[in-house]
Enzyme design. Structure first.
Site, mmCIF file in Angstrom:
data_model
loop_
_atom_site.group_PDB
_atom_site.id
_atom_site.type_symbol
_atom_site.label_atom_id
_atom_site.label_comp_id
_atom_site.label_asym_id
_atom_site.label_seq_id
_atom_site.Cartn_x
_atom_site.Cartn_y
_atom_site.Cartn_z
ATOM 1 N N SER A 144 0.843 -1.197 0.000
ATOM 2 C CA SER A 144 0.000 0.000 0.000
ATOM 3 C C SER A 144 0.876 1.243 0.000
ATOM 4 O O SER A 144 2.058 1.183 0.362
ATOM 5 C CB SER A 144 -0.877 0.004 1.260
ATOM 6 O OG SER A 144 -1.442 1.289 1.491
ATOM 7 N N TYR A 157 -3.068 -0.736 10.302
ATOM 8 C CA TYR A 157 -2.989 -1.026 8.861
ATOM 9 C C TYR A 157 -1.623 -0.623 8.305
ATOM 10 O O TYR A 157 -0.972 -1.399 7.598
ATOM 11 C CB TYR A 157 -4.106 -0.259 8.149
ATOM 12 C CG TYR A 157 -4.215 -0.487 6.678
ATOM 13 C CD1 TYR A 157 -3.491 0.304 5.783
ATOM 14 C CD2 TYR A 157 -5.043 -1.468 6.157
ATOM 15 C CE1 TYR A 157 -3.583 0.121 4.417
ATOM 16 C CE2 TYR A 157 -5.147 -1.650 4.791
ATOM 17 C CZ TYR A 157 -4.428 -0.856 3.932
ATOM 18 O OH TYR A 157 -4.524 -1.042 2.568
HETATM 19 P P1 NAP Z 1 -12.108 -5.248 -0.335
HETATM 20 O O1 NAP Z 1 -12.911 -4.730 -1.468
HETATM 21 O O2 NAP Z 1 -12.598 -5.070 1.058
HETATM 22 O O3 NAP Z 1 -11.846 -6.822 -0.598
HETATM 23 C C1 NAP Z 1 -11.184 -7.570 0.362
HETATM 24 C C2 NAP Z 1 -11.186 -9.011 -0.091
HETATM 25 O O4 NAP Z 1 -10.504 -9.793 0.887
HETATM 26 C C3 NAP Z 1 -12.580 -9.604 -0.238
HETATM 27 O O5 NAP Z 1 -12.588 -10.478 -1.359
HETATM 28 C C4 NAP Z 1 -12.758 -10.400 1.051
HETATM 29 O O6 NAP Z 1 -13.609 -11.488 0.804
HETATM 30 C C5 NAP Z 1 -11.342 -10.879 1.301
HETATM 31 N N1 NAP Z 1 -11.048 -11.193 2.697
HETATM 32 C C6 NAP Z 1 -11.152 -10.370 3.769
HETATM 33 N N2 NAP Z 1 -10.745 -11.015 4.888
HETATM 34 C C7 NAP Z 1 -10.388 -12.278 4.499
HETATM 35 C C8 NAP Z 1 -9.885 -13.416 5.171
HETATM 36 N N3 NAP Z 1 -9.668 -13.399 6.481
HETATM 37 N N4 NAP Z 1 -9.628 -14.529 4.452
HETATM 38 C C9 NAP Z 1 -9.835 -14.560 3.115
HETATM 39 N N5 NAP Z 1 -10.311 -13.511 2.403
HETATM 40 C C10 NAP Z 1 -10.570 -12.390 3.107
HETATM 41 O O7 NAP Z 1 -10.648 -4.631 -0.334
HETATM 42 P P2 NAP Z 1 -9.705 -4.079 -1.515
HETATM 43 O O8 NAP Z 1 -9.758 -2.606 -1.501
HETATM 44 O O9 NAP Z 1 -9.972 -4.828 -2.758
HETATM 45 O O10 NAP Z 1 -8.269 -4.480 -0.916
HETATM 46 C C11 NAP Z 1 -7.535 -5.572 -1.424
HETATM 47 C C12 NAP Z 1 -6.089 -5.388 -0.984
HETATM 48 O O11 NAP Z 1 -5.575 -4.143 -1.496
HETATM 49 C C13 NAP Z 1 -5.916 -5.299 0.536
HETATM 50 O O12 NAP Z 1 -4.702 -5.912 0.919
HETATM 51 C C14 NAP Z 1 -5.789 -3.800 0.789
HETATM 52 O O13 NAP Z 1 -5.080 -3.512 1.980
HETATM 53 C C15 NAP Z 1 -5.011 -3.389 -0.426
HETATM 54 N N6 NAP Z 1 -5.069 -1.963 -0.758
HETATM 55 C C16 NAP Z 1 -6.278 -1.384 -1.017
HETATM 56 C C17 NAP Z 1 -6.287 -0.023 -1.355
HETATM 57 C C18 NAP Z 1 -7.558 0.713 -1.656
HETATM 58 O O14 NAP Z 1 -7.501 1.974 -1.696
HETATM 59 N N7 NAP Z 1 -8.702 0.044 -1.848
HETATM 60 C C19 NAP Z 1 -5.094 0.674 -1.455
HETATM 61 C C20 NAP Z 1 -3.896 0.018 -1.140
HETATM 62 C C21 NAP Z 1 -3.891 -1.313 -0.817
HETATM 63 P P3 NAP Z 1 -14.563 -12.136 1.946
HETATM 64 O O15 NAP Z 1 -15.010 -11.017 2.824
HETATM 65 O O16 NAP Z 1 -15.660 -12.763 1.150
HETATM 66 O O17 NAP Z 1 -13.715 -13.131 2.656
HETATM 67 C C1 GCO Z 2 -7.363 4.866 4.655
HETATM 68 C C2 GCO Z 2 -7.427 3.942 3.463
HETATM 69 C C3 GCO Z 2 -6.030 3.595 2.949
HETATM 70 C C4 GCO Z 2 -6.195 2.832 1.645
HETATM 71 C C5 GCO Z 2 -4.901 2.474 1.029
HETATM 72 C C6 GCO Z 2 -4.074 3.650 0.624
HETATM 73 O O1 GCO Z 2 -8.074 4.621 5.649
HETATM 74 O O2 GCO Z 2 -6.604 5.855 4.542
HETATM 75 O O3 GCO Z 2 -8.147 2.758 3.780
HETATM 76 O O4 GCO Z 2 -5.353 2.824 3.931
HETATM 77 O O5 GCO Z 2 -6.923 1.652 1.865
HETATM 78 O O6 GCO Z 2 -4.152 1.578 1.795
HETATM 79 O O7 GCO Z 2 -3.050 3.160 -0.173
#
Ligand code: NAP
Ligand code: GCO
Length: 253
Positions: A144, A157
């Site tokens: 991230s 986080y």
């Molecule tokens: P999301 O829409 O909340 O999706 C999370 C996924 O993880 C869902 O498919 C959920 O499925 C699964 N999950 C959650 N807990 C789990 C567990 N204990 N075991 C197995 N599966 C689990 O989140 P996202 O935004 O796509 O994030 C995906 C990744 O990208 C994460 O690592 C997040 O930290 C990272 N990220 C996101 C952002 C952003 O801005 N969105 C930015 C940087 C990094 P179920 O609930 O059905 O299990």
């Molecule tokens: C927040 C957000 C961020 C994003 C992402 C940024 O609360 O600021 O959830 O943590 O998920 O990780 O890269």
């Protein structure tokens, strides 16, 4: 190597954790479009079935493995049941439990560290032995922007994602010699369920669009090309690196 094979994943099988929605599902589609056989993962059989349906329009059949990445036994059992070779592992699962550190319940600290960091260690440990035997493998840890930058209420986080960045480098240090490439992908602010609460806040929405040089939230599709690249032969000499995809946010103040 011809250009079209340099980025091809034909003949490879990829497991993407947390791919029933969001970034994981988009990455799974991208890897499948590049030729990989894909295994989806999540905790909900219904969500996984729905996610698998979304590949049918492209005539693609995917497998699903329903397990909680915080349950080591479930991981081992699921991978043993499938018995399939995993060539590409994307450790994508991640959650937020936002609160100020001073008041943060220990359970919220542990849940985020377990889901976002420890799970990558446990799932990778279950998969990497086969990669070491075959002298081939790709591991992508979804880090991230918060592997580098923190924000109040996301201390658990940010710690998990900073740890995941260093775990990526540690994995490189131990397994590059086995022709396994381990890299991180660091998204900026991407519009998914994880950030919906922020996007729905007009003040935060305005701030992040102004703070991001691209002047917009990222979309899950914005991450797919970078992930396919890291999973492909084109990145066979890229190891221990964190590729940031954030519209320029971390590059400018
Ligand atoms: P999301 O829409 O909340 O999706 C999370 C996924 O993880 C869902 O498919 C959920 O499925 C699964 N999950 C959650 N807990 C789990 C567990 N204990 N075991 C197995 N599966 C689990 O989140 P996202 O935004 O796509 O994030 C995906 C990744 O990208 C994460 O690592 C997040 O930290 C990272 N990220 C996101 C952002 C952003 O801005 N969105 C930015 C940087 C990094 P179920 O609930 O059905 O299990
Ligand atoms: C927040 C957000 C961020 C994003 C992402 C940024 O609360 O600021 O959830 O943590 O998920 O990780 O890269």
């Amino acid at each position: 190597m011809a250009h079209h094979t340099r980025f091809s994943l034909l003949g490879k099988r990829a497991l993407v954790t947390g791919s029933s929605q969001g970034i994981g599902l988009a990455i799974a589609h991208g890897l499948a479009d590049a030729g990989a056989k894909v295994i989806l993962n999540g905790r909900s059989p219904d969500k996984l079935a729905k996610a698998a349906e979304s590949f049918k329009a492209s005539g693609i059949t995917v497998d699903t493995l329903c397990f909680d990445v915080t349950e080591a036994e479930a991981i081992t059992q699921a991978l043993k049941t499938t018995g399939k070779t995993i060539d590409i592992l994307v450790n994508n699962t991640g959650i937020q439990k936002r609160s100020l550190l001073v008041d943060m319940p220990l359970a919220d600290w542990k849940a985020v560290i377990d889901t976002n960091l420890t799970s990558a260690f446990v799932v990778t440990q279950a998969v990497v032995k086969g990669m070491m035997e075959r002298k081939s493998g790709k591991i992508i840890n979804i880090c991230s922007l918060m592997s580098e930058l923190a924000r109040p209420t996301t201390g658990n986080y940010a710690a998990s994602k900073g740890g995941l960045k260093m775990l990526t480098k540690a994995m490189c240090g131990e397994w590059a010699k086995d022709n396994i490439q381990i890299n991180g992908l660091a998204p900026g602010y991407i519009s998914t369920e994880l950030t919906q609460v922020l996007k729905n806040d007009p003040k935060f929405d305005t701030w992040i669009k102004g703070r991001t040089p691209a002047n917009r939230w990222g979309e899950v599709e914005d991450l797919v090309g970078a992930c396919v690249f890291l999973c492909s032969p084109a990145a066979d000499f890229v190891n221990g690196q964190i590729l940031t995809v954030d519209g320029g946010l971390s590059a400018v103040i």
